[in-house]
Design an enzyme around this catalytic site. Structure first.
Site, PDB file in Angstrom:
ATOM      1  N   LEU A   1     -20.346 -28.888 -33.164  1.00 46.81           N
ATOM      2  CA  LEU A   1     -20.985 -30.109 -33.536  1.00 46.81           C
ATOM      3  C   LEU A   1     -20.190 -31.385 -33.317  1.00 46.81           C
ATOM      4  O   LEU A   1     -20.981 -32.534 -33.013  1.00 46.81           O
ATOM      5  CB  LEU A   1     -21.601 -30.100 -34.759  1.00 46.81           C
ATOM      6  CG  LEU A   1     -22.659 -28.785 -35.214  1.00 46.81           C
ATOM      7  CD1 LEU A   1     -23.151 -28.852 -36.318  1.00 46.81           C
ATOM      8  CD2 LEU A   1     -23.841 -29.032 -33.947  1.00 46.81           C
ATOM      9  N   SER A   2     -18.933 -31.470 -33.269  1.00 45.81           N
ATOM     10  CA  SER A   2     -18.114 -32.750 -32.996  1.00 45.81           C
ATOM     11  C   SER A   2     -18.963 -33.695 -33.737  1.00 45.81           C
ATOM     12  O   SER A   2     -19.134 -35.002 -33.405  1.00 45.81           O
ATOM     13  CB  SER A   2     -18.381 -33.084 -31.602  1.00 45.81           C
ATOM     14  OG  SER A   2     -17.628 -31.973 -30.856  1.00 45.81           O
TER      15      SER A   2
ATOM     16  N   HIS B   1     -19.294 -40.153 -16.217  1.00 50.66           N
ATOM     17  CA  HIS B   1     -19.980 -41.164 -16.972  1.00 50.66           C
ATOM     18  C   HIS B   1     -21.075 -41.942 -16.163  1.00 50.66           C
ATOM     19  O   HIS B   1     -22.458 -41.827 -16.770  1.00 50.66           O
ATOM     20  CB  HIS B   1     -19.048 -42.167 -17.934  1.00 50.66           C
ATOM     21  CG  HIS B   1     -18.105 -41.780 -18.957  1.00 50.66           C
ATOM     22  ND1 HIS B   1     -18.256 -40.380 -19.322  1.00 50.66           N
ATOM     23  CD2 HIS B   1     -16.847 -41.646 -19.121  1.00 50.66           C
ATOM     24  CE1 HIS B   1     -17.475 -40.135 -20.301  1.00 50.66           C
ATOM     25  NE2 HIS B   1     -16.339 -40.904 -19.953  1.00 50.66           N
TER      26      HIS B   1
ATOM     27  N   ASP C   1     -22.042 -33.690 -23.247  1.00 49.77           N
ATOM     28  CA  ASP C   1     -20.732 -33.413 -22.741  1.00 49.77           C
ATOM     29  C   ASP C   1     -20.261 -32.659 -21.456  1.00 49.77           C
ATOM     30  O   ASP C   1     -21.175 -32.027 -20.854  1.00 49.77           O
ATOM     31  CB  ASP C   1     -20.279 -32.223 -24.019  1.00 49.77           C
ATOM     32  CG  ASP C   1     -18.886 -32.460 -24.081  1.00 49.77           C
ATOM     33  OD1 ASP C   1     -18.136 -33.342 -23.723  1.00 49.77           O
ATOM     34  OD2 ASP C   1     -18.287 -31.232 -24.841  1.00 49.77           O
ATOM     35  N   GLY C   2     -19.263 -33.280 -21.129  1.00 48.94           N
ATOM     36  CA  GLY C   2     -18.632 -32.406 -19.770  1.00 48.94           C
ATOM     37  C   GLY C   2     -18.665 -33.671 -18.728  1.00 48.94           C
ATOM     38  O   GLY C   2     -18.202 -33.367 -17.381  1.00 48.94           O
TER      39      GLY C   2
ATOM     40  N   LEU D   1     -42.847 -41.703 -26.302  1.00 52.87           N
ATOM     41  CA  LEU D   1     -41.265 -40.968 -26.680  1.00 52.87           C
ATOM     42  C   LEU D   1     -40.381 -42.174 -27.387  1.00 52.87           C
ATOM     43  O   LEU D   1     -40.265 -43.060 -27.131  1.00 52.87           O
ATOM     44  CB  LEU D   1     -40.660 -40.531 -25.281  1.00 52.87           C
ATOM     45  CG  LEU D   1     -39.045 -39.918 -25.892  1.00 52.87           C
ATOM     46  CD1 LEU D   1     -39.245 -38.333 -26.227  1.00 52.87           C
ATOM     47  CD2 LEU D   1     -38.422 -39.960 -24.490  1.00 52.87           C
TER      48      LEU D   1
ATOM     49  N   GLU E   1     -15.216 -40.888 -33.085  1.00 55.37           N
ATOM     50  CA  GLU E   1     -13.985 -40.399 -32.574  1.00 55.37           C
ATOM     51  C   GLU E   1     -13.687 -40.588 -31.334  1.00 55.37           C
ATOM     52  O   GLU E   1     -12.603 -40.907 -30.872  1.00 55.37           O
ATOM     53  CB  GLU E   1     -13.816 -38.804 -32.735  1.00 55.37           C
ATOM     54  CG  GLU E   1     -13.946 -38.176 -34.389  1.00 55.37           C
ATOM     55  CD  GLU E   1     -15.152 -38.478 -34.980  1.00 55.37           C
ATOM     56  OE1 GLU E   1     -16.354 -38.426 -34.478  1.00 55.37           O
ATOM     57  OE2 GLU E   1     -14.966 -38.767 -36.240  1.00 55.37           O
TER      58      GLU E   1
ATOM     59  N   ARG F   1     -15.016 -33.714 -17.159  1.00 59.12           N
ATOM     60  CA  ARG F   1     -14.832 -32.394 -16.416  1.00 59.12           C
ATOM     61  C   ARG F   1     -15.296 -32.687 -15.056  1.00 59.12           C
ATOM     62  O   ARG F   1     -14.690 -32.096 -13.960  1.00 59.12           O
ATOM     63  CB  ARG F   1     -14.607 -31.278 -17.165  1.00 59.12           C
ATOM     64  CG  ARG F   1     -13.600 -30.872 -18.284  1.00 59.12           C
ATOM     65  CD  ARG F   1     -14.177 -29.910 -19.251  1.00 59.12           C
ATOM     66  NE  ARG F   1     -14.896 -30.589 -20.381  1.00 59.12           N
ATOM     67  CZ  ARG F   1     -15.693 -29.953 -20.932  1.00 59.12           C
ATOM     68  NH1 ARG F   1     -15.568 -28.687 -21.279  1.00 59.12           N
ATOM     69  NH2 ARG F   1     -16.242 -30.450 -22.142  1.00 59.12           N
ATOM     70  N   TRP F   2     -16.596 -32.972 -15.046  1.00 61.56           N
ATOM     71  CA  TRP F   2     -17.354 -32.802 -13.702  1.00 61.56           C
ATOM     72  C   TRP F   2     -16.657 -33.773 -12.758  1.00 61.56           C
ATOM     73  O   TRP F   2     -16.648 -33.570 -11.539  1.00 61.56           O
ATOM     74  CB  TRP F   2     -18.800 -33.558 -14.254  1.00 61.56           C
ATOM     75  CG  TRP F   2     -19.639 -33.622 -12.911  1.00 61.56           C
ATOM     76  CD1 TRP F   2     -20.557 -32.927 -12.444  1.00 61.56           C
ATOM     77  CD2 TRP F   2     -19.806 -34.769 -12.105  1.00 61.56           C
ATOM     78  NE1 TRP F   2     -21.242 -33.101 -11.581  1.00 61.56           N
ATOM     79  CE2 TRP F   2     -20.705 -34.576 -11.092  1.00 61.56           C
ATOM     80  CE3 TRP F   2     -18.895 -35.919 -12.081  1.00 61.56           C
ATOM     81  CZ2 TRP F   2     -21.199 -35.084  -9.923  1.00 61.56           C
ATOM     82  CZ3 TRP F   2     -19.550 -36.822 -10.816  1.00 61.56           C
ATOM     83  CH2 TRP F   2     -20.384 -36.342 -10.057  1.00 61.56           C
TER      84      TRP F   2
HETATM   85  C1  IPE Z   1     -19.007 -35.345 -28.226  1.00 56.41           C
HETATM   86  O1  IPE Z   1     -18.280 -35.011 -27.327  1.00 56.41           O
HETATM   87  C2  IPE Z   1     -19.429 -36.545 -28.148  1.00 56.41           C
HETATM   88  C3  IPE Z   1     -20.373 -37.109 -27.453  1.00 56.41           C
HETATM   89  C4  IPE Z   1     -20.875 -36.299 -26.396  1.00 56.41           C
HETATM   90  C5  IPE Z   1     -20.799 -38.223 -27.151  1.00 56.41           C
HETATM   91  P1  IPE Z   1     -16.590 -35.053 -27.233  1.00 56.41           P
HETATM   92  O2  IPE Z   1     -16.233 -34.688 -25.952  1.00 56.41           O
HETATM   93  O3  IPE Z   1     -16.303 -36.333 -27.902  1.00 56.41           O
HETATM   94  O4  IPE Z   1     -16.331 -33.779 -28.219  1.00 56.41           O
HETATM   95  P2  IPE Z   1     -14.907 -32.962 -28.569  1.00 56.41           P
HETATM   96  O5  IPE Z   1     -13.818 -33.910 -28.600  1.00 56.41           O
HETATM   97  O6  IPE Z   1     -14.693 -32.072 -27.241  1.00 56.41           O
HETATM   98  O7  IPE Z   1     -15.265 -32.098 -29.866  1.00 56.41           O
HETATM   99  C1  IPE Z   2     -19.040 -36.817 -22.618  1.00 56.96           C
HETATM  100  O1  IPE Z   2     -18.249 -36.549 -21.684  1.00 56.96           O
HETATM  101  C2  IPE Z   2     -19.448 -38.188 -22.878  1.00 56.96           C
HETATM  102  C3  IPE Z   2     -18.492 -38.845 -23.941  1.00 56.96           C
HETATM  103  C4  IPE Z   2     -18.129 -38.146 -24.992  1.00 56.96           C
HETATM  104  C5  IPE Z   2     -18.722 -40.250 -24.083  1.00 56.96           C
HETATM  105  P1  IPE Z   2     -16.782 -36.113 -21.837  1.00 56.96           P
HETATM  106  O2  IPE Z   2     -16.303 -37.787 -21.516  1.00 56.96           O
HETATM  107  O3  IPE Z   2     -16.338 -35.765 -23.436  1.00 56.96           O
HETATM  108  O4  IPE Z   2     -16.314 -35.340 -20.871  1.00 56.96           O
HETATM  109  P2  IPE Z   2     -15.272 -33.878 -21.136  1.00 56.96           P
HETATM  110  O5  IPE Z   2     -15.784 -33.260 -22.269  1.00 56.96           O
HETATM  111  O6  IPE Z   2     -13.866 -34.777 -21.209  1.00 56.96           O
HETATM  112  O7  IPE Z   2     -15.367 -33.227 -19.862  1.00 56.96           O
HETATM  113 MG    MG Z   3     -16.171 -33.994 -23.964  1.00 55.92          MG
END
Ligand code: IPE
Ligand code: IPE
Ligand code: MG
Length: 253
Positions: free
Chosen positions: A208-209, A50, A33-34, A144, A80, A37-38
């Site tokens: 956990l999303s 991404h 995740d992130g 792996l 989602e 924002r990065w």
């Molecule tokens: C969870 O991250 C899904 C993936 C990393 C693929 P999200 O960014 O979608 O989760 P929420 O919306 O912050 O809970």
């Molecule tokens: C995780 O990063 C990748 C996916 C959910 C596909 P995000 O795209 O959720 O990045 P943030 O959480 O918005 O920073």
């Molecule tokens: Mg995210």
């Protein structure tokens, strides 16, 4: 042992693998995740995050292999995530092909097997094609297991399993009396896989999303504020090391 290609080869092997070879997590799951924002922090479009995150995947696959992890499950796209703007979804759906185009030969050389969990059939045709090709090419590898959770949602997975269980009971392929936790597990996408030993989530979120709700019942959790594109082999190593210090009791003493 399989031959290792340069990108897997570690110049500093001693510092990049665990000294204590006991208690290595067999199955590591990561909520990557992130990315958005990065990118935003750098004034870039979200999709740049991404793209950067894709290259980190390669590094972590390498680290997992070097550390004798058996299964690496990566949360790549949730059920989602379709809520996001179409342009972002389209970009993400093109990444598997790009990733595999660049890295599949190395993955094959390193004996990595590629699999997915989630509703594979509902992915765009071009995404499915690229991944199916990689699955076929690596299906006999026994290194792996690189398991992408793609179009994955845990509640959907559990509902799908319940429906299949009920159908099998109706068709007399299964009896209610024999149904237990082990048999139920066989109806999940993760059939045949051990439950994750360690769950890592990046970006500071501690939720956990909708990821592996059933399978994470006794998993050790490890969170970091680091955004996924900044995640590194060293940080992965720290997580494994911390896991080794944990005492798993499973309700016992
Ligand atoms: C969870 O991250 C899904 C993936 C990393 C693929 P999200 O960014 O979608 O989760 P929420 O919306 O912050 O809970
Ligand atoms: C995780 O990063 C990748 C996916 C959910 C596909 P995000 O795209 O959720 O990045 P943030 O959480 O918005 O920073
Ligand atoms: Mg995210």
């Amino acid at each position: 042992m399989s031959m290792k290609l340069p990108f897997f080869k570690n110049k500093k092997t001693e510092t990049n693998t665990l000294n204590d070879l006991d208690n290595i997590p067999q199955h590591v799951a990561i909520i990557m995740d992130g990315n958005g924002r990065w990118a935003q922090k750098r004034g870039l479009p979200r999709v740049a995050g991404h793209k950067e995150g894709m290259n980190v995947v390669k590094n972590i696959v390498k680290a997992a292999t070097n550390n004798n992890v058996q299964i690496l499950t990566l949360y790549t796209f949730s059920t989602e995530n379709w809520k996001r703007p179409k342009s972002e979804v389209d970009f993400i759906m093109r990444l598997p092909k790009e990733f595999l185009h660049t890295y599949l030969p190395d993955l094959i050389e390193n004996n990595v097997r590629i699999e997915t969990i989630g509703e594979f059939g509902a992915l765009p045709e071009h995404t499915k094609e690229a991944i199916q090709y990689a699955k076929d090419k690596t299906k006999n590898n026994d290194g792996l297991l690189l398991n992408f959770a793609l179009n994955y949602g845990s509640r959907f997975e559990i509902m799908r399993a319940i429906k299949q269980v009920m159908t099998d009971i109706e068709d007399s392929k299964l009896s209610l009396d024999t149904l237990d936790e082990n048999i139920f597990s066989e109806y999940l996408y993760t059939d045949g896989l051990t439950d994750p030993d360690l769950l890592i989530r990046t970006s500071g979120e501690q939720r956990l999303s909708n990821f592996l709700l059933w399978q994470l019942a006794y998993t050790e959790f490890w969170f970091t504020d680091v955004l996924w594109p900044d995640f590194s082999e060293e940080i992965f190593q720290n997580a494994l090391h911390e896991y080794q210090q944990r005492k798993r009791r499973y309700g016992g003493i």
